[in-house]
Design a protein around this motif. Structure first.
Motif, PDB file in Angstrom:
ATOM      1  N   UNK A 184       0.816  -1.228   0.000  1.00 46.05           N
ATOM      2  CA  UNK A 184       0.000   0.000   0.000  1.00 46.05           C
ATOM      3  C   UNK A 184       0.846   1.273   0.000  1.00 46.05           C
ATOM      4  N   UNK A 218      -3.295  13.188  -8.617  1.00 46.29           N
ATOM      5  CA  UNK A 218      -3.378  12.337  -7.435  1.00 46.29           C
ATOM      6  C   UNK A 218      -2.429  11.147  -7.532  1.00 46.29           C
ATOM      7  N   UNK A 219      -2.306  10.591  -8.739  1.00 45.26           N
ATOM      8  CA  UNK A 219      -1.503   9.374  -8.865  1.00 45.26           C
ATOM      9  C   UNK A 219      -0.010   9.640  -8.852  1.00 45.26           C
ATOM     10  N   UNK A 221       1.304  12.359  -7.014  1.00 46.29           N
ATOM     11  CA  UNK A 221       1.649  13.221  -5.866  1.00 46.29           C
ATOM     12  C   UNK A 221       2.823  12.644  -5.076  1.00 46.29           C
ATOM     13  N   UNK A 222       2.795  11.348  -4.813  1.00 44.25           N
ATOM     14  CA  UNK A 222       3.868  10.787  -3.973  1.00 44.25           C
ATOM     15  C   UNK A 222       5.220  10.758  -4.690  1.00 44.25           C
TER      16      UNK A 222
ATOM     17  N   UNK B 192      -4.306   2.166 -11.606  1.00 44.55           N
ATOM     18  CA  UNK B 192      -5.043   2.244 -10.339  1.00 44.55           C
ATOM     19  C   UNK B 192      -5.930   1.006 -10.165  1.00 44.55           C
ATOM     20  N   UNK B 209      -5.548  -2.896   3.677  1.00 50.37           N
ATOM     21  CA  UNK B 209      -6.535  -1.815   3.611  1.00 50.37           C
ATOM     22  C   UNK B 209      -6.480  -0.963   4.876  1.00 50.37           C
ATOM     23  N   UNK B 212      -3.514   1.358   4.717  1.00 52.72           N
ATOM     24  CA  UNK B 212      -3.538   2.299   3.588  1.00 52.72           C
ATOM     25  C   UNK B 212      -3.754   3.720   4.068  1.00 52.72           C
ATOM     26  N   UNK B 213      -2.819   4.600   3.709  1.00 53.36           N
ATOM     27  CA  UNK B 213      -2.935   6.016   4.086  1.00 53.36           C
ATOM     28  C   UNK B 213      -2.991   6.842   2.804  1.00 53.36           C
ATOM     29  N   UNK B 214      -2.433   8.035   2.855  1.00 50.30           N
ATOM     30  CA  UNK B 214      -2.590   8.991   1.760  1.00 50.30           C
ATOM     31  C   UNK B 214      -2.115   8.500   0.409  1.00 50.30           C
ATOM     32  N   UNK B 215      -0.964   7.842   0.376  1.00 48.95           N
ATOM     33  CA  UNK B 215      -0.426   7.473  -0.931  1.00 48.95           C
ATOM     34  C   UNK B 215      -1.347   6.466  -1.619  1.00 48.95           C
ATOM     35  N   UNK B 216      -1.799   5.455  -0.876  1.00 43.62           N
ATOM     36  CA  UNK B 216      -2.709   4.472  -1.467  1.00 43.62           C
ATOM     37  C   UNK B 216      -4.038   5.115  -1.858  1.00 43.62           C
ATOM     38  N   UNK B 217      -4.564   5.932  -0.972  1.00 39.21           N
ATOM     39  CA  UNK B 217      -5.863   6.563  -1.233  1.00 39.21           C
ATOM     40  C   UNK B 217      -5.817   7.381  -2.517  1.00 39.21           C
ATOM     41  N   UNK B 218      -4.787   8.207  -2.651  1.00 37.75           N
ATOM     42  CA  UNK B 218      -4.708   9.068  -3.831  1.00 37.75           C
ATOM     43  C   UNK B 218      -4.462   8.267  -5.094  1.00 37.75           C
ATOM     44  N   UNK B 219      -3.630   7.221  -4.981  1.00 40.88           N
ATOM     45  CA  UNK B 219      -3.269   6.488  -6.197  1.00 40.88           C
ATOM     46  C   UNK B 219      -4.356   5.542  -6.674  1.00 40.88           C
ATOM     47  N   UNK B 220      -5.323   5.230  -5.807  1.00 33.68           N
ATOM     48  CA  UNK B 220      -6.384   4.311  -6.241  1.00 33.68           C
ATOM     49  C   UNK B 220      -7.729   5.015  -6.375  1.00 33.68           C
ATOM     50  N   UNK B 221      -7.761   6.314  -6.112  1.00 34.07           N
ATOM     51  CA  UNK B 221      -9.042   7.024  -6.180  1.00 34.07           C
ATOM     52  C   UNK B 221      -9.742   6.785  -7.521  1.00 34.07           C
ATOM     53  N   UNK B 222      -8.987   6.895  -8.624  1.00 33.18           N
ATOM     54  CA  UNK B 222      -9.658   6.766  -9.923  1.00 33.18           C
ATOM     55  C   UNK B 222     -10.139   5.337 -10.195  1.00 33.18           C
ATOM     56  N   UNK B 223      -9.620   4.379  -9.457  1.00 31.62           N
ATOM     57  CA  UNK B 223     -10.111   3.001  -9.622  1.00 31.62           C
ATOM     58  C   UNK B 223     -11.498   2.839  -9.000  1.00 31.62           C
TER      59      UNK B 223
END
Lengths: 346, 346
Positions: A184, A218-219, A221-222, B192, B209, B212-223
């Motif tokens: 993650x 967003x994808x 940012x890191x 994503x 899950x 999962x913090x910011x990096x996961x949340x932002x990178x999977x948002x579009x999924x």
């Protein structure tokens, strides 16, 4: 009621934010940093800053939290070894890899008083200037233990997390933590970096950057974080990240193969191709459903509450199995009962 | 001053938000939707809703913007063909792929009055209920043209974008647009999706899950968007997405190979491995620098302003080259001069 005494080593983004949150929660917080630049503002925030690690250890903290960079860990552990009263003080850290830190703690002979920890909090910034106690709002911590960990050590750290930080926790072994953190966080950092590399290598990079909207922002940012920090994190968890990158490369190649048939107007996608795409776009649905549920207002209040009885023997396994079921510990009810929220994906 | 008359086909997230923004900017906005569910609230917002495409075309709009789903495009173009006054009305669309739409427009014989457009705006929601005129705040549009496009058609759409929406624009050919959109949107959506698939397939998915913090949340948002919409977008741009997925798979495999050496304690990373990682983490630096600059307050005001003289012949190429240099058109000064901001990556 006696104030818990917490010592923080390293007043960067994570350590500084934790120190400030613990002060707000009524703890006596002492801190040492490798330079004294944050000290004036930290003291103004109620953090008692110490000039040396010896002065920090002298306060006999209940919990000493190592928030220094991982690469400084062996040196700091070596310096602390003769200074800590291991009977009083439980040692913990906030590093993003746990197996390696435990190995270093063992090598120095401090494992008797050590419990690993990893708060899932952070952003793309770094340093004391960026620290903010709200960084920990609604955070979940992983606590890592092994078969030798004393229950009272676990509780010293766990009580700081649930009672003082107001956060949730799960209990893991180091290997499970490092595999999941790779999934993650570490692997996604590599992917985001590969994405910005792909853009920069493209002759139409200015057009692509201009078209970039929310999904790209967003994808990637890191990938904007300090690449040296990302590289260290990835290399420290090399075996797990390697496996995940290969899995991801396989998943992308599978889709590329299907798209190849679809793009080639001479070839209709086969039934097998269509099924591959059906599967690809359906497989993650349990995660979509979980996220949709967890975005509902008062999600936490709607989670089932679970009462966990923690046995004397092999308590570590009981708590790991609870984590696998998706239960997050939110408080303790006495010495051997944990209250958890059920937040499972599937 | 005569109000520009703009007609919108499809009051979903993109069309609805555009309609509301254009009303706010003083345009006369008419709309048709495949059902009349949005009509009551749309009328309350000042949008004149029409029961049929014929009634919409009768208003002789200056610009008619197709905001319907791509899969409905052939049917809607066929229905509009006998209804539009092609002399008065310039036809445009907001689809995320441009080559395919132009082919459909040509097949129906409406290419004489067509200019492609793609506003870089959107989020994970859909439908009229989610529409919001601020979705277009600071948006950039790609306008796509070919060698036959009339300059006055381009200006009809361009004026709506810069004068009414208050947005920026670049001018591209369809192929360049589709390649760049694949890079910054379609390919990332696949990645994503592959990431959430990887999580769901993992036996430790609940733990992952939880961590999962910011990096996961932002990178999977579009999924988390409707996977059918993502699938359609990806399949419509199959060849470009295929190439990029293979590039990305190669980049990930390259890092995996280096990590393999590092994880294997028997093998020291070679000098070549170290150089690969140096390159991997340095290659995207121009994009990091560009983002750091563009986050500065009043970035737009600090961009150099460029005056572009638009020739009578091959004006399309002049504007494409300007886009490649990273120039964004913000207004026109008379008939043949564009004022642009220089926003290049490198």
């Amino acid at each position: 009621m006696v104030k818990p005494r917490i010592a923080i080593v390293g007043l960067g983004l994570i350590g500084g934010s934790l120190a400030r949150r613990l002060v707000n929660a009524g703890c006596e917080v002492t801190a040492w940093n490798h330079n004294d630049r944050p000290y004036a503002t930290a003291e103004a925030d109620g953090i008692i800053c110490k000039p040396t690690l010896a002065a920090l250890a002298e306060t006999k903290p209940n919990v000493l939290v190592l928030c220094n960079p991982l690469k400084a860990m062996p040196e700091i552990l070596g310096a602390l070894k003769p200074l800590i009263d291991t009977e009083t003080t439980t040692l913990t850290d906030v590093g993003s890899v746990k197996g390696m830190v435990r190995d270093q703690v063992k090598a120095i002979g401090l494992d008797g008083c050590y419990v690993g920890a990893h708060p899932m909090a952070g952003n793309e910034l770094s340093g004391w200037e960026a620290s903010d106690p709200t960084l920990y709002d609604d955070a979940l911590w992983a606590i890592t233990v092994d078969e030798h960990t004393e229950y009272r050590r676990f509780r010293a750290v766990a009580d700081m997390i649930v009672n003082r930080c107001g956060n949730r926790l799960i209990v893991l072994d180091d290997a499970t933590h490092d595999r999941c953190a790779a999934l993650i966080s570490h692997m996604p950092h590599v992917i985001a970096t590969a994405m910005i590399n792909e853009l920069v290598a493209n002759p139409n990079r200015n057009i692509a950057a201009a078209l970039a909207a929310g999904s790209w922002r967003d994808m990637t940012r890191v990938a904007l974080t300090d690449p040296n920090r990302t590289r260290a994190m990835v290399e420290e968890d090399a075996a797990n990240v390697e496996t995940l990158l290969r899995n991801m490369a396989n998943r992308l190649t599978l889709v590329a193969n299907v798209l190849h048939d679809m793009a080639d107007t001479g070839v209709r996608p086969t039934e097998g191709d269509v099924k591959q795409m059906d599967r690809f776009f359906a497989q993650g649905q349990p995660f979509r459903d979980y996220k949709a549920a967890s975005r509902q207002p008062e999600y936490a209040e709607h989670c089932a509450t679970v009462e966990l009885s923690i046995p004397e023997n092999d308590w570590q396994r009981t708590l790991l199995e609870s984590a696998r079921r998706g239960e997050h510990i939110v408080r303790f009810d006495g010495e051997r009962t944990a209250i958890a929220q059920a937040r499972s994906v599937v």
